[in-house]
Scaffold this motif. Sequence first.
Motif, PDB file in Angstrom:
ATOM      1  N   SER A   1       0.828  -1.202   0.000  1.00 34.67           N
ATOM      2  CA  SER A   1       0.000   0.000   0.000  1.00 34.67           C
ATOM      3  C   SER A   1       0.868   1.261   0.000  1.00 34.67           C
TER       4      SER A   1
ATOM      5  N   GLN B   1      -8.894   3.844   0.473  1.00 34.24           N
ATOM      6  CA  GLN B   1     -10.208   3.428  -0.007  1.00 34.24           C
ATOM      7  C   GLN B   1     -10.115   2.150  -0.839  1.00 34.24           C
ATOM      8  N   LEU B   2      -9.071   2.043  -1.655  1.00 36.09           N
ATOM      9  CA  LEU B   2      -8.908   0.856  -2.489  1.00 36.09           C
ATOM     10  C   LEU B   2      -8.733  -0.395  -1.646  1.00 36.09           C
TER      11      LEU B   2
END
Length: 337
Positions: free
Chosen positions: A134, A161-162
């Motif tokens: 991330s 959010q992903l």
Amino acid sequence: MSARLLPLLAGGVAALLASVAFAVTIGPADISTADVWAAVSAHLGLGESTLPPLRDGIVWNLRMPRTLLAAVCGAGLALCGAVMQSLLRNPLADPFVLGVSSGASTGAVAVVVLGVGGGAVSLSAGAFTGALLSFGLVLALSHSLGGSTDRVVLSGVAAMQLFSALTSFTVLTSADAETTRGVLFWLLGSLTGAGWGDVLLCAAVLAAVLAVCLGHARTLDAFAFGEEAAAALGVRVARTRLVLLCAVALLTATLVSCAGAIGFVGLVLPHATRALTGPGHVRLLPVTALAGAIFLVWVDTAARTVIDPQEVPVGVVTSLIGVPAFVAVLHRGRRKT
């Protein structure tokens, strides 16, 4: 060391040691501070243990590593929050703005629910890998957008959010009820099952990152005036930001992989300690770390005892305390302005 910093550090260390010693005595088993000292002394080679094996095991193998891990996690999250708020010049920044916690959650869920690694990869390893993936995405995205501080924040929000969506989709489509409950408990932050290996790993990373951040304390002071002003003062802005972001991401990923996502510590504690230390980072960073350690020791103690025998996730308690505390800090800041 300044005359103002020394008493703050001495008082903070004393309060932390007292908090750890007292927190270890709290629980279903009747443990006294004398028992704690006897067990710790024996295991450190400072004397002979006078405790029965069961009582010694409760102190040394169960409560002590959990309490110390709480202290290390609290110190690390608070330190990361202070650095992020200064580096990004955003009072709402916290260690999770880089999307690390969401990535860690996805990695943990991939291991627990999907069985990624075929049993050879632990939950902590999966969480750590997801956190680094991330953060790598955030770095790549922010660099492609220009690399400014606001682009870092926006890239972090996008990554958050992903990976949150990926986590939710995986849990909803692949997990049974029992697995979902266990994953949810970890996602909300849990120090259950803490061992000495977790404590040593997190403490080592915390010490290294704290040294890096203290080495850049004057640079962080310069960032308070803006990137252009910092560059005019001789700061290599892009390089310094990358070093500090990587250090914060590494520490956050390590802590989240061992304890889950514990919110509000990195957001609230830096604001609270600035009232004691002022804005100078030479004082702010170590005092914030001590305050975070003391805070999370007591929060974890409350989480495991307040509705005994059931345990509340630590992240739930930090949010219940952190929201009103943060509102109070905001009101205090408004009165000053």
